[in-house]
Scaffold this motif. Structure first.
Motif, PDB file in Angstrom:
ATOM      1  N   THR A   1       0.866  -1.316  -0.021  1.00 54.29           N
ATOM      2  CA  THR A   1       0.064   0.166  -0.016  1.00 54.29           C
ATOM      3  C   THR A   1       0.820   1.198   0.129  1.00 54.29           C
ATOM      4  OG1 THR A   1      -1.853  -1.004   1.284  1.00 54.29           O
ATOM      5  CG2 THR A   1      -1.874   1.282   0.920  1.00 54.29           C
TER       6      THR A   1
ATOM      7  N   MET B   1      -6.220   1.255  -7.043  1.00 51.43           N
ATOM      8  CA  MET B   1      -7.432   0.197  -7.092  1.00 51.43           C
ATOM      9  C   MET B   1      -6.842  -1.042  -6.080  1.00 51.43           C
ATOM     10  SD  MET B   1      -8.956  -2.331 -10.292  1.00 51.43           S
ATOM     11  CE  MET B   1     -10.533  -3.531  -9.858  1.00 51.43           C
ATOM     12  N   LYS B   2      -7.725  -1.692  -5.369  1.00 54.78           N
ATOM     13  CA  LYS B   2      -7.305  -2.809  -4.338  1.00 54.78           C
ATOM     14  C   LYS B   2      -8.529  -3.748  -4.925  1.00 54.78           C
ATOM     15  CE  LYS B   2      -5.568  -4.564  -0.577  1.00 54.78           C
ATOM     16  NZ  LYS B   2      -4.058  -5.087  -0.264  1.00 54.78           N
TER      17      LYS B   2
ATOM     18  N   ALA C   1      -9.829  -6.948  -0.643  1.00 55.62           N
ATOM     19  CA  ALA C   1      -9.142  -6.561   0.605  1.00 55.62           C
ATOM     20  C   ALA C   1      -9.824  -7.444   1.527  1.00 55.62           C
ATOM     21  CB  ALA C   1      -9.445  -4.947   0.576  1.00 55.62           C
TER      22      ALA C   1
ATOM     23  N   CYS D   1     -11.771  -5.654   6.277  1.00 57.12           N
ATOM     24  CA  CYS D   1     -12.166  -4.390   6.240  1.00 57.12           C
ATOM     25  C   CYS D   1     -13.303  -4.252   7.374  1.00 57.12           C
ATOM     26  CB  CYS D   1     -13.183  -4.428   4.942  1.00 57.12           C
ATOM     27  SG  CYS D   1     -12.116  -4.701   3.460  1.00 57.12           S
TER      28      CYS D   1
ATOM     29  N   ARG E   1     -15.344  -1.271   4.512  1.00 59.00           N
ATOM     30  CA  ARG E   1     -14.400  -0.368   3.936  1.00 59.00           C
ATOM     31  C   ARG E   1     -13.023  -0.871   4.215  1.00 59.00           C
ATOM     32  NH1 ARG E   1     -17.820   0.680   1.183  1.00 59.00           N
ATOM     33  NH2 ARG E   1     -18.923   2.591   0.578  1.00 59.00           N
ATOM     34  N   SER E   2     -12.073  -0.933   3.411  1.00 58.14           N
ATOM     35  CA  SER E   2     -10.647  -1.217   3.382  1.00 58.14           C
ATOM     36  C   SER E   2      -9.839  -0.026   3.823  1.00 58.14           C
ATOM     37  CB  SER E   2     -10.070  -1.994   2.080  1.00 58.14           C
ATOM     38  OG  SER E   2      -8.653  -1.979   1.874  1.00 58.14           O
TER      39      SER E   2
ATOM     40  N   ASP F   1      -6.607   0.121   3.053  1.00 59.73           N
ATOM     41  CA  ASP F   1      -5.822   0.338   2.141  1.00 59.73           C
ATOM     42  C   ASP F   1      -6.343   0.963   0.869  1.00 59.73           C
ATOM     43  OD1 ASP F   1      -3.911  -1.109   3.699  1.00 59.73           O
ATOM     44  OD2 ASP F   1      -4.053  -2.907   2.495  1.00 59.73           O
ATOM     45  N   ALA F   2      -7.515   0.515   0.541  1.00 61.59           N
ATOM     46  CA  ALA F   2      -8.359   1.218  -0.752  1.00 61.59           C
ATOM     47  C   ALA F   2      -8.467   2.653  -0.100  1.00 61.59           C
ATOM     48  CB  ALA F   2      -9.659   0.586  -0.575  1.00 61.59           C
TER      49      ALA F   2
ATOM     50  N   TYR G   1     -16.128   4.008  -4.598  1.00 63.82           N
ATOM     51  CA  TYR G   1     -15.437   2.792  -3.921  1.00 63.82           C
ATOM     52  C   TYR G   1     -15.524   1.416  -4.563  1.00 63.82           C
ATOM     53  CZ  TYR G   1     -13.743   0.250   0.174  1.00 63.82           C
ATOM     54  OH  TYR G   1     -12.938  -0.468   0.682  1.00 63.82           O
TER      55      TYR G   1
ATOM     56  N   VAL H   1     -12.949   0.878  -6.828  1.00 63.64           N
ATOM     57  CA  VAL H   1     -11.747   0.678  -6.078  1.00 63.64           C
ATOM     58  C   VAL H   1     -11.560  -0.542  -5.595  1.00 63.64           C
ATOM     59  CG1 VAL H   1     -10.098   2.004  -4.542  1.00 63.64           C
ATOM     60  CG2 VAL H   1     -11.509   3.293  -6.276  1.00 63.64           C
ATOM     61  N   ASN H   2     -12.260  -0.965  -4.826  1.00 62.27           N
ATOM     62  CA  ASN H   2     -12.520  -2.086  -4.097  1.00 62.27           C
ATOM     63  C   ASN H   2     -13.502  -3.023  -4.536  1.00 62.27           C
ATOM     64  OD1 ASN H   2     -12.469  -3.018  -0.408  1.00 62.27           O
ATOM     65  ND2 ASN H   2     -11.509  -4.219  -2.293  1.00 62.27           N
TER      66      ASN H   2
END
Length: 229
Positions: free
Chosen positions: A17, A37-38, A41, A44, A52-53, A55-56, A69, A72-73
């Motif tokens: 990350t 982008m992750k 994950a 979370c 939610r992560s 990292d993301a 979001y 992205v994840n």
């Protein structure tokens, strides 16, 4: 001009990350619009908007492009364990098609996408799918993050060989000094430089508890763009 990189690591917790964020910041400094982008994950946390992560969210903050979001994840998993186990607990099947659809939507918004993997290169995501297969499908050159600690030589060389066998370009590798007790650091880095057929892009020093962002890492973004475009 467009492109990006897939960031993998010798293991979990080696700084993927951090390196992904630094790449996004380097792209912004070079005047390029970039998105992070992750795809998958674990671990979370629950929010009013859903799982939610961290990292993301960090990648989103470093990105120069606004994105949903969910793109992205695509797969946010609750348990802090191997992703295929966390997905099974939630009754979720991680599908390559969904990841690719999210990736394509990010590409439409930003010419550059930095994708961070989960765990190491070959971590399973289900009965048939692995993180390596996701990387191959995305078609991005790979950046390998080597966590400097005892055993990193074996992990780094095996991972670099697996990337080579997959037929994916290795853009370069980054060292991250994660174990303060590790000895002979320069000698270990020199050994890797002799054996990995890709450039050493950056060396991230051991971070101070009082200066967690004092990485000093500089990525040759311009050179990498020219090399892979």
């Amino acid at each position: 001009m467009s492109g990006g990189w897939f960031v993998t690591g010798t293991d979990t917790g080696v700084g993927k990350t951090l390196v992904s964020r630094l790449l996004l910041e380097a792209l912004k400094r070079a005047g390029h619009s970039a998105a992070g982008m992750k795809p998958v994950a674990s671990g979370c946390h629950v929010t009013a908007a859903g799982l939610r992560s961290d990292d993301a969210l960090e990648l989103m903050q470093a990105s120069g492009t606004a994105a949903d979001y969910a793109d992205v994840n695509p797969y946010a998993l609750a348990s802090a364990c191997a992703p295929h186990i966390a997905a099974r607990e939630m009754g979720v099947e991680i599908r390559l098609e969904r990841i690719l659809e999210s990736f394509q939507r990010l590409q439409q918004k930003s010419p550059w996408v930095v994708v961070e993997g989960v765990g190491g290169w070959s971590v399973p995501l289900g009965e048939r799918l692995t993180m390596a297969e996701v990387a191959r499908a995305l078609g991005l050159p790979v950046i390998l993050v080597v966590g400097l600690r005892l055993g990193c030589l074996n992990h780094a060389l095996l991972t670099a060989e697996a990337i080579r066998r997959a037929g994916i370009p290795l853009a370069g590798w980054v060292t991250n000094h994660i174990d303060p007790a590790m000895t002979h650091v320069p000698e270990n880095i020199a050994t890797l430089a002799q054996k990995i057929e890709a450039p050493l892009l950056a060396q991230i020093p051991r971070q101070s508890a009082t200066q967690p962002d004092a990485t000093g890492a500089v990525f040759p973004v311009a050179e990498m763009i020219m090399r892979f475009n």
